[in-house]
Design an enzyme around this catalytic site. Structure first.
Site, PDB file in Angstrom:
ATOM      1  CG  ASP A   1      -1.994  -1.140   1.134  1.00  0.00           C
ATOM      2  OD1 ASP A   1      -2.096  -1.979   0.310  1.00  0.00           O
ATOM      3  OD2 ASP A   1      -3.043  -1.165   2.114  1.00  0.00           O
TER       4      ASP A   1
ATOM      5  CE  LYS B   1      -4.127  -4.492   0.909  1.00  0.00           C
ATOM      6  NZ  LYS B   1      -4.908  -3.544   1.864  1.00  0.00           N
TER       7      LYS B   1
ATOM      8  CB  CYS C   1      -2.170  -3.187   5.297  1.00  0.00           C
ATOM      9  SG  CYS C   1      -3.935  -2.517   5.076  1.00  0.00           S
TER      10      CYS C   1
END
Ligand code: VGL
Ligand code: ZN
Length: 201
Positions: free
Chosen positions: A12, A110, A155
């Protein structure tokens, strides 16, 4: 160069998680150069992208009366509510402009299902719905994973712990990560990662 069985997973590294973004992580942009350099050492590189629809249930704005950074109960367990972030196709969801994306073998997105958040690169937060990443890595003969990126306590941690449970040998390079650190979440995540057998390098 690491052997062909070792992959770098970059979590990310998107504008919304960097200073000025919708869910900015302090110093999020400071790790870009380090990650770019790391990519050259790994034969397999995977980038992930948080990729939410506007009606995503992790957004506080979709729960009238609820504030960001508070928790609610979802059918799959507690869920922290976040400011709207990483909206599909927006600049906030794009990779940091200085991140070198050319070496990436795979970009995995995602968080598309509005009903379930997805911190981990492997499973949605119900711990059951797969993103397909484990199958991809196994098919390529990958057995060891090194994680970097944002955010360390969400994450990155959830991805690393799922990877360890799936049987991969897992290292998180803490210096190439930055954390949100909400209500002690960083200390909790470090403890949980160590308990799951993740190496913090
Ligand atoms: C993340 C909160 C919400 C992350 C993503 O990338 O750590 N955190 N969505
Ligand atoms: Zn998200």
């Amino acid at each position: 160069m690491h052997p062909h069985t070792h992959a770098l997973i970059v979590i990310d590294m998107q504008n919304d998680f960097c200073p000025g973004g919708a869910l900015a992580v302090a110093g999020g942009d400071a790790i870009v150069a380090q990650i770019n350099a790391l990519m050259a050492d790994f034969p397999v590189v995977v980038l992930t992208q948080d990729w939410h629809p506007a009606d995503h249930s992790s957004f506080a704005v979709n729960h009238p009366g609820a504030a960001a950074f508070t928790q609610i109960e979802m059918p799959y367990g507690p869920q922290t509510l976040w400011p709207a972030h990483c909206l599909q196709g927006t600049d906030g969801a794009a990779f940091h402009p200085d991140l070198v994306t050319t070496p990436a073998d795979l970009v995995i997105r995602k968080g598309m299902n509005p009903a379930i958040d997805s911190y981990s690169a492997f499973f949605e937060n119900d711990h059951t719905t797969s993103t397909g990443l484990a199958g991809y890595l196994r098919d390529r003969g990958v057995t060891a994973l090194t994680f970097t990126g944002l955010a360390l306590d969400y994450c990155v941690a959830w991805s690393a712990m799922d990877a360890a449970r799936l049987g991969f040998e897992v290292t998180v390079i803490e210096a190439a990560c930055r954390a949100i650190d909400l209500d002690g979440s960083l200390a909790k995540a470090r403890e949980a990662m160590l308990a799951a057998g993740v190496r913090l390098g």
